[in-house]
Structures are given as C-alpha cells and as structure tokens.
Design a protein around this motif. Sequence first.
Motif, PDB file in Angstrom:
ATOM      1  N   ARG A  43       0.839  -1.202   0.000  1.00  0.00           N
ATOM      2  CA  ARG A  43       0.000   0.000   0.000  1.00  0.00           C
ATOM      3  C   ARG A  43       0.876   1.254   0.000  1.00  0.00           C
ATOM      4  O   ARG A  43       0.601   2.201  -0.708  1.00  0.00           O
ATOM      5  N   TRP A  44       1.923   1.270   0.820  1.00  0.00           N
ATOM      6  CA  TRP A  44       2.823   2.423   0.850  1.00  0.00           C
ATOM      7  C   TRP A  44       3.539   2.553  -0.482  1.00  0.00           C
ATOM      8  O   TRP A  44       3.724   3.637  -0.997  1.00  0.00           O
ATOM      9  N   GLY A  45       3.938   1.422  -1.045  1.00  0.00           N
ATOM     10  CA  GLY A  45       4.617   1.448  -2.333  1.00  0.00           C
ATOM     11  C   GLY A  45       3.732   2.047  -3.416  1.00  0.00           C
ATOM     12  O   GLY A  45       4.192   2.825  -4.254  1.00  0.00           O
ATOM     13  N   GLU A  46       2.463   1.702  -3.409  1.00  0.00           N
ATOM     14  CA  GLU A  46       1.528   2.244  -4.398  1.00  0.00           C
ATOM     15  C   GLU A  46       1.337   3.748  -4.191  1.00  0.00           C
ATOM     16  O   GLU A  46       1.302   4.514  -5.146  1.00  0.00           O
ATOM     17  N   THR A  47       1.228   4.178  -2.949  1.00  0.00           N
ATOM     18  CA  THR A  47       1.075   5.604  -2.649  1.00  0.00           C
ATOM     19  C   THR A  47       2.309   6.368  -3.081  1.00  0.00           C
ATOM     20  O   THR A  47       2.212   7.435  -3.695  1.00  0.00           O
ATOM     21  N   ARG A  48       3.464   5.831  -2.772  1.00  0.00           N
ATOM     22  CA  ARG A  48       4.729   6.478  -3.154  1.00  0.00           C
ATOM     23  C   ARG A  48       4.833   6.569  -4.675  1.00  0.00           C
ATOM     24  O   ARG A  48       5.235   7.597  -5.223  1.00  0.00           O
ATOM     25  N   LYS A  49       4.448   5.497  -5.350  1.00  0.00           N
ATOM     26  CA  LYS A  49       4.505   5.470  -6.806  1.00  0.00           C
ATOM     27  C   LYS A  49       3.590   6.547  -7.392  1.00  0.00           C
ATOM     28  O   LYS A  49       3.971   7.257  -8.319  1.00  0.00           O
ATOM     29  N   ARG A  50       2.376   6.687  -6.841  1.00  0.00           N
ATOM     30  CA  ARG A  50       1.452   7.721  -7.327  1.00  0.00           C
ATOM     31  C   ARG A  50       2.007   9.113  -7.086  1.00  0.00           C
ATOM     32  O   ARG A  50       1.906   9.987  -7.947  1.00  0.00           O
ATOM     33  N   ALA A  51       2.559   9.335  -5.898  1.00  0.00           N
ATOM     34  CA  ALA A  51       3.104  10.656  -5.571  1.00  0.00           C
ATOM     35  C   ALA A  51       4.268  11.007  -6.508  1.00  0.00           C
ATOM     36  O   ALA A  51       4.356  12.129  -7.007  1.00  0.00           O
ATOM     37  N   LEU A  52       5.153  10.055  -6.764  1.00  0.00           N
ATOM     38  CA  LEU A  52       6.272  10.293  -7.673  1.00  0.00           C
ATOM     39  C   LEU A  52       5.777  10.533  -9.098  1.00  0.00           C
ATOM     40  O   LEU A  52       6.316  11.377  -9.820  1.00  0.00           O
ATOM     41  N   ASP A  53       4.744   9.794  -9.494  1.00  0.00           N
ATOM     42  CA  ASP A  53       4.178   9.969 -10.827  1.00  0.00           C
ATOM     43  C   ASP A  53       3.590  11.367 -10.992  1.00  0.00           C
ATOM     44  O   ASP A  53       3.788  12.012 -12.010  1.00  0.00           O
ATOM     45  N   ILE A  54       2.889  11.840  -9.967  1.00  0.00           N
ATOM     46  CA  ILE A  54       2.318  13.189 -10.008  1.00  0.00           C
ATOM     47  C   ILE A  54       3.439  14.224 -10.072  1.00  0.00           C
ATOM     48  O   ILE A  54       3.392  15.155 -10.867  1.00  0.00           O
ATOM     49  N   GLY A  55       4.448  14.069  -9.244  1.00  0.00           N
ATOM     50  CA  GLY A  55       5.557  15.023  -9.207  1.00  0.00           C
ATOM     51  C   GLY A  55       6.373  15.050 -10.487  1.00  0.00           C
ATOM     52  O   GLY A  55       6.942  16.073 -10.849  1.00  0.00           O
ATOM     53  N   ALA A  56       6.417  13.929 -11.209  1.00  0.00           N
ATOM     54  CA  ALA A  56       7.201  13.858 -12.439  1.00  0.00           C
ATOM     55  C   ALA A  56       6.437  14.362 -13.659  1.00  0.00           C
ATOM     56  O   ALA A  56       7.018  14.483 -14.739  1.00  0.00           O
ATOM     57  N   GLN A  57       5.172  14.691 -13.495  1.00  0.00           N
ATOM     58  CA  GLN A  57       4.359  15.109 -14.645  1.00  0.00           C
ATOM     59  C   GLN A  57       4.945  16.302 -15.400  1.00  0.00           C
ATOM     60  O   GLN A  57       5.009  16.262 -16.624  1.00  0.00           O
ATOM     61  N   ALA A 124      -6.067  14.425  -6.362  1.00  0.00           N
ATOM     62  CA  ALA A 124      -6.588  15.381  -7.347  1.00  0.00           C
ATOM     63  C   ALA A 124      -6.015  16.775  -7.109  1.00  0.00           C
ATOM     64  O   ALA A 124      -5.653  17.481  -8.057  1.00  0.00           O
ATOM     65  N   GLY A 125      -5.913  17.175  -5.845  1.00  0.00           N
ATOM     66  CA  GLY A 125      -5.324  18.477  -5.523  1.00  0.00           C
ATOM     67  C   GLY A 125      -3.868  18.547  -5.922  1.00  0.00           C
ATOM     68  O   GLY A 125      -3.408  19.547  -6.480  1.00  0.00           O
ATOM     69  N   GLY A 126      -3.131  17.485  -5.651  1.00  0.00           N
ATOM     70  CA  GLY A 126      -1.715  17.429  -6.029  1.00  0.00           C
ATOM     71  C   GLY A 126      -1.538  17.523  -7.533  1.00  0.00           C
ATOM     72  O   GLY A 126      -0.685  18.260  -8.025  1.00  0.00           O
ATOM     73  N   LYS A 127      -2.373  16.793  -8.281  1.00  0.00           N
ATOM     74  CA  LYS A 127      -2.292  16.842  -9.742  1.00  0.00           C
ATOM     75  C   LYS A 127      -2.611  18.243 -10.258  1.00  0.00           C
ATOM     76  O   LYS A 127      -1.957  18.730 -11.181  1.00  0.00           O
ATOM     77  N   THR A 128      -3.611  18.865  -9.667  1.00  0.00           N
ATOM     78  CA  THR A 128      -4.001  20.218 -10.108  1.00  0.00           C
ATOM     79  C   THR A 128      -2.861  21.199  -9.909  1.00  0.00           C
ATOM     80  O   THR A 128      -2.531  21.985 -10.807  1.00  0.00           O
ATOM     81  N   VAL A 129      -2.239  21.166  -8.742  1.00  0.00           N
ATOM     82  CA  VAL A 129      -1.137  22.092  -8.458  1.00  0.00           C
ATOM     83  C   VAL A 129       0.054  21.816  -9.361  1.00  0.00           C
ATOM     84  O   VAL A 129       0.602  22.728  -9.986  1.00  0.00           O
ATOM     85  N   ILE A 130       0.457  20.577  -9.459  1.00  0.00           N
ATOM     86  CA  ILE A 130       1.626  20.225 -10.259  1.00  0.00           C
ATOM     87  C   ILE A 130       1.390  20.550 -11.733  1.00  0.00           C
ATOM     88  O   ILE A 130       2.272  21.085 -12.413  1.00  0.00           O
ATOM     89  N   ASN A 131       0.197  20.262 -12.236  1.00  0.00           N
ATOM     90  CA  ASN A 131      -0.081  20.507 -13.649  1.00  0.00           C
ATOM     91  C   ASN A 131      -0.236  21.988 -13.972  1.00  0.00           C
ATOM     92  O   ASN A 131      -0.168  22.374 -15.134  1.00  0.00           O
ATOM     93  N   SER A 132      -0.414  22.827 -12.958  1.00  0.00           N
ATOM     94  CA  SER A 132      -0.541  24.266 -13.210  1.00  0.00           C
ATOM     95  C   SER A 132       0.834  24.951 -13.286  1.00  0.00           C
ATOM     96  O   SER A 132       0.909  26.133 -13.591  1.00  0.00           O
TER      97      SER A 132
END
Length: 180
Positions: A43-57, A124-132
């Motif tokens: 579960r932590w690995g999946e969360t970390r993977k999502r967070a890194l994916d969002i940050g790398a956008q 969703a909030g993280g994606k919005t901020v990073i994508n802006s």
Amino acid sequence: MDGSGFRFGCLALIGGLLLTGVAQAQTGRSDDKPKAEAPAPSRWGETRKRALDIGAQPVRDVGVMRREAPAILEQALADPYSLKGLKTCTQLAAEVRRLNEALGADFIVGNEVKESRVGKLAEAGGKTVINSIIPFRGLVREISGAAPAERHLDAALDAGLARRGFLRGVHYKQGCKTKF
C-alpha cells in the motif's frame, strides 16, 4: 527572486505538501500520531509510486522523460488478435501471464474496489497544483512530443487489454485448464 520564480517556489511547496497529504491519507499515517502498526508495504509502495508519478508530470510534459510501453504491448499494438506461436494451452497461458505483468491484474468478477475519498481528493489536488506549473500545458505537451507519446502509450495499453481478453477467450474455447 522575480515574481515567476516566487510563484513556482510556492506552487512546488504546495505540491509537496499535497503529495505528503496523499501519502498520509492513503496509508492512514500521520507524523504527529503514534502508529499502532506499520502500513502494508504494498500500500505504501503504491502511494509512493502515485506521488512520484504526479511530481514527475511536468518533466514528462516538456518531453524530458517519457513512459515507454513494454515490448509485449508494442507487439499487441501491431496485431492484437494474432495467434502466431500460440498453439498450446501452456503457450496461451504464458502469453496471458506476460500481459498481466505489463497491465496488472485482470478484472475479477465480484472484486470490491476499495479507495479512500480523502486520498483521492489529495491526489486530485496534487495533480491540479503540479499541472498548473507549466503555462499553456496542452500546447507545450504537443510541441514537446509528450502528448503524442502518451496517446501512443494509451493505444498500446488498449491493445494489450484487447489482446489479453482475446487470448483468455481462445484459452477458454480450447478447453484449457492451465492457470494464468
């Protein structure tokens, strides 16, 4: 620091905070509360993977980094309904297992989807901020080649899903008992 640098710094800080919120919401962990037990590694690995994916956008948006489709998905894109080299039940099952490795687990009837509303809101909030961060993001993605590359990856994923379903059907039709 000029105005745009300051805004970028603020956005990066907010994005980092939101990504931390995603991790905490997904794992149910907060640093100011004692934890009773460690979260499950997957579960932590999946969360970390999502967070890194969002940050790398943003890096993917400007074409610096791209996600490549695995070879088996490229093959599926070329001919999703080919049975070349797949005559036996064992060969069919092996090909489905290779597709499962690239695509993730197949749909299971009756499987309940569990998700955290707080985690999804934070994501969703993280994606919005990073994508802006990148102005005229859509145009930048087209010019850099990131959008066409993502469309190609999506097509390869769709072809892989179609191929897996097709091969499972052939496996069933032939009366195979081998496991995926």
